[in-house]
Design an enzyme around this catalytic site. Structure first.
Site, PDB file in Angstrom:
ATOM      1  N   SER A   1       0.817  -1.225   0.000  1.00 26.35           N
ATOM      2  CA  SER A   1       0.000   0.000   0.000  1.00 26.35           C
ATOM      3  C   SER A   1       0.848   1.271   0.000  1.00 26.35           C
ATOM      4  CB  SER A   1      -0.966   0.002   1.186  1.00 26.35           C
ATOM      5  OG  SER A   1      -1.899  -1.027   1.028  1.00 26.35           O
TER       6      SER A   1
ATOM      7  N   LYS B   1      -9.732  -5.448  10.300  1.00 28.10           N
ATOM      8  CA  LYS B   1     -10.844  -5.025   9.429  1.00 28.10           C
ATOM      9  C   LYS B   1     -12.211  -5.031  10.141  1.00 28.10           C
ATOM     10  CE  LYS B   1      -8.737  -6.143   4.996  1.00 28.10           C
ATOM     11  NZ  LYS B   1      -8.957  -6.758   3.686  1.00 28.10           N
TER      12      LYS B   1
ATOM     13  N   ASP C   1     -12.645  -3.585  -1.694  1.00 29.45           N
ATOM     14  CA  ASP C   1     -12.070  -4.789  -2.321  1.00 29.45           C
ATOM     15  C   ASP C   1     -12.911  -5.289  -3.505  1.00 29.45           C
ATOM     16  OD1 ASP C   1      -9.676  -5.197  -1.011  1.00 29.45           O
ATOM     17  OD2 ASP C   1     -10.553  -6.440   0.564  1.00 29.45           O
TER      18      ASP C   1
ATOM     19  N   GLY D   1     -13.173 -20.286  -2.689  1.00 31.21           N
ATOM     20  CA  GLY D   1     -12.862 -19.738  -1.376  1.00 31.21           C
ATOM     21  C   GLY D   1     -14.055 -18.963  -0.848  1.00 31.21           C
TER      22      GLY D   1
ATOM     23  N   GLY E   1     -12.559 -13.551   3.569  1.00 32.35           N
ATOM     24  CA  GLY E   1     -12.873 -12.129   3.476  1.00 32.35           C
ATOM     25  C   GLY E   1     -12.858 -11.596   2.054  1.00 32.35           C
TER      26      GLY E   1
HETATM   27  P1  NAP Z   1      -9.050 -15.765   4.183  1.00 32.77           P
HETATM   28  O1  NAP Z   1     -10.075 -14.859   4.774  1.00 32.77           O
HETATM   29  O2  NAP Z   1      -8.104 -16.488   5.059  1.00 32.77           O
HETATM   30  O3  NAP Z   1      -9.851 -16.850   3.284  1.00 32.77           O
HETATM   31  C1  NAP Z   1      -9.182 -17.833   2.552  1.00 32.77           C
HETATM   32  C2  NAP Z   1     -10.187 -18.792   1.908  1.00 32.77           C
HETATM   33  O4  NAP Z   1      -9.450 -19.744   1.156  1.00 32.77           O
HETATM   34  C3  NAP Z   1     -11.021 -19.574   2.927  1.00 32.77           C
HETATM   35  O5  NAP Z   1     -12.274 -19.866   2.348  1.00 32.77           O
HETATM   36  C4  NAP Z   1     -10.176 -20.837   3.086  1.00 32.77           C
HETATM   37  O6  NAP Z   1     -10.928 -21.950   3.514  1.00 32.77           O
HETATM   38  C5  NAP Z   1      -9.731 -21.052   1.663  1.00 32.77           C
HETATM   39  N1  NAP Z   1      -8.527 -21.882   1.596  1.00 32.77           N
HETATM   40  C6  NAP Z   1      -7.351 -21.663   2.221  1.00 32.77           C
HETATM   41  N2  NAP Z   1      -6.476 -22.647   1.905  1.00 32.77           N
HETATM   42  C7  NAP Z   1      -7.126 -23.488   1.076  1.00 32.77           C
HETATM   43  C8  NAP Z   1      -6.771 -24.692   0.416  1.00 32.77           C
HETATM   44  N3  NAP Z   1      -5.543 -25.212   0.551  1.00 32.77           N
HETATM   45  N4  NAP Z   1      -7.683 -25.287  -0.374  1.00 32.77           N
HETATM   46  C9  NAP Z   1      -8.927 -24.770  -0.507  1.00 32.77           C
HETATM   47  N5  NAP Z   1      -9.335 -23.634   0.093  1.00 32.77           N
HETATM   48  C10 NAP Z   1      -8.432 -23.002   0.866  1.00 32.77           C
HETATM   49  O7  NAP Z   1      -8.146 -14.958   3.153  1.00 32.77           O
HETATM   50  P2  NAP Z   1      -8.573 -13.714   2.255  1.00 32.77           P
HETATM   51  O8  NAP Z   1      -8.293 -12.458   2.986  1.00 32.77           O
HETATM   52  O9  NAP Z   1      -9.936 -13.943   1.750  1.00 32.77           O
HETATM   53  O10 NAP Z   1      -7.487 -13.793   1.070  1.00 32.77           O
HETATM   54  C11 NAP Z   1      -7.494 -14.847   0.127  1.00 32.77           C
HETATM   55  C12 NAP Z   1      -6.373 -14.600  -0.882  1.00 32.77           C
HETATM   56  O11 NAP Z   1      -6.666 -13.426  -1.634  1.00 32.77           O
HETATM   57  C13 NAP Z   1      -4.997 -14.366  -0.249  1.00 32.77           C
HETATM   58  O12 NAP Z   1      -4.018 -14.987  -1.035  1.00 32.77           O
HETATM   59  C14 NAP Z   1      -4.832 -12.866  -0.316  1.00 32.77           C
HETATM   60  O13 NAP Z   1      -3.476 -12.480  -0.395  1.00 32.77           O
HETATM   61  C15 NAP Z   1      -5.550 -12.561  -1.604  1.00 32.77           C
HETATM   62  N6  NAP Z   1      -6.058 -11.177  -1.650  1.00 32.77           N
HETATM   63  C16 NAP Z   1      -5.694 -10.421  -2.702  1.00 32.77           C
HETATM   64  C17 NAP Z   1      -6.180  -9.143  -2.816  1.00 32.77           C
HETATM   65  C18 NAP Z   1      -5.788  -8.310  -3.994  1.00 32.77           C
HETATM   66  O14 NAP Z   1      -5.947  -7.088  -3.913  1.00 32.77           O
HETATM   67  N7  NAP Z   1      -5.332  -8.908  -5.086  1.00 32.77           N
HETATM   68  C19 NAP Z   1      -7.047  -8.627  -1.844  1.00 32.77           C
HETATM   69  C20 NAP Z   1      -7.410  -9.436  -0.767  1.00 32.77           C
HETATM   70  C21 NAP Z   1      -6.906 -10.734  -0.674  1.00 32.77           C
HETATM   71  P3  NAP Z   1     -11.070 -22.287   5.096  1.00 32.77           P
HETATM   72  O15 NAP Z   1     -11.913 -21.203   5.664  1.00 32.77           O
HETATM   73  O16 NAP Z   1     -11.697 -23.617   5.088  1.00 32.77           O
HETATM   74  O17 NAP Z   1      -9.672 -22.274   5.643  1.00 32.77           O
END
Ligand code: NAP
Length: 283
Positions: free
Chosen positions: A27, A76, A112, A136, A139
């Site tokens: 950021s 958050k 987001d 997934g 968040g």
């Molecule tokens: P989060 O809240 O931890 O959610 C992750 C999700 O992925 C959950 O549903 C989790 O399932 C699932 N998951 C994790 N490991 C898995 C696996 N091995 N197989 C299948 N499902 C799996 O994380 P988040 O904040 O949503 O972020 C998710 C990804 O998006 C991260 O890599 C983050 O860096 C990326 N992101 C990118 C941006 C961008 O601007 N490009 C913005 C936000 C996030 P469970 O709940 O069952 O563990």
């Protein structure tokens, strides 16, 4: 009292990001590039804020008359509970990634989902009426699901390993929300990876969240993972002629929304993208 990271002592900070850990955050790079390109003499900095201390960060923002804060993990939900007002997107999700001021009042936003959709539109992906699958239910997935529905897609199917989490995320899309299984991904025009699978320096590095043989030409796969820029999933999609978007688009466009909210100016997306890409390539 918060201490900004990486700026000389006494610097007046106009906006910043709070998180823990926060040193890895892109950021500051992206938002500072925006302020510089806009010709503002604003400084953007990172603040390491311990879990539970988000309220102190908001007090700091008020006392120092800061224009805004970006909010990352683990603050958050705490920030959503502590601000004076929430945008409709932030209220629907119960989490905030951007805080602005309205006089003495602090307003929480969630940029987001809008950032994700704007990035795809900027790349020429037409969202109107298309069927989408989101992998997934965390968040980021929840923000994307809610915004895709707001943008008028046909169906939003959530594919996640915990059925209750999938159903809860799908509910954010209202009547166009549903749940599906991994074997169904070939049915959707847009497939979004909102899991961390494929992310560098994690257990899932080098792995794919779906079987790429289920994908075909005519589909588009959007990554949320941006480190590495070209994930194993995107590499396999390229090989099969499937359209791809990296995670950088969302990263930049969610910040662009914040810059627009704080400054009232149109964000310089190209300069922000160049700064983000250079930083990621340097990692
Ligand atoms: P989060 O809240 O931890 O959610 C992750 C999700 O992925 C959950 O549903 C989790 O399932 C699932 N998951 C994790 N490991 C898995 C696996 N091995 N197989 C299948 N499902 C799996 O994380 P988040 O904040 O949503 O972020 C998710 C990804 O998006 C991260 O890599 C983050 O860096 C990326 N992101 C990118 C941006 C961008 O601007 N490009 C913005 C936000 C996030 P469970 O709940 O069952 O563990």
């Amino acid at each position: 009292m918060l201490t900004p990271i990486g700026v000389p002592a006494g610097t007046e900070v106009a906006a910043g990001v709070i998180g823990y850990p926060v040193r890895h955050s892109l950021s500051p790079t992206i938002c500072q590039a925006a302020f510089d390109e806009l010709g503002l003499d604003w400084v953007y900095a990172a603040f390491e804020v311990l879990p539970g201390d988000a309220g102190q960060a908001l007090d700091h923002m008020r006392e120092r008359d800061m224009a805004g804060l970006s909010v990352t993990m683990p603050h958050k939900a705490d920030v959503a509970a502590a601000v004076d007002e929430l945008s409709p997107a932030a209220a629907a999700l119960g989490v905030v990634n951007c805080v602005s001021r309205d006089g003495a009042r602090l307003v929480g936003h969630n940029t987001d989902g809008a950032g994700f959709c704007d990035a795809l539109l900027a790349e020429g992906v037409d969202l109107a009426g298309i069927d989408c699958a989101v992998l997934g239910a965390g968040g980021a997935a929840r923000a994307v699901v809610a915004e895709l529905a707001r943008r008028g897609v046909g169906e939003v199917a959530v594919i996640a390993r915990r059925p209750e989490a999938a159903a809860s995320a799908a509910a954010l899309a209202g009547s166009v929300g549903s749940t599906a299984g991994l074997a169904d991904v070939g049915r959707y025009r847009l497939v979004v990876n909102a899991t961390p699978v494929g992310m560098a320096e994690t257990e899932g590095a080098g792995e794919l969240p779906i079987d790429p043989d289920l994908l075909h030409v005519g589909q588009h796969v959007a990554e949320l993972v941006y480190n590495p820029l070209h994930t194993p999933l995107l590499t396999e999609c390229h090989r099969r002629g499937v359209g791809v978007s990296t995670g950088v688009g969302m990263l930049v466009h969610q910040a662009a929304h914040a810059v627009r909210i704080w400054t009232g100016s149109e964000p310089p997306v190209d300069a922000m993208t160049a700064a983000a890409t250079a930083a990621l390539q340097g990692r």
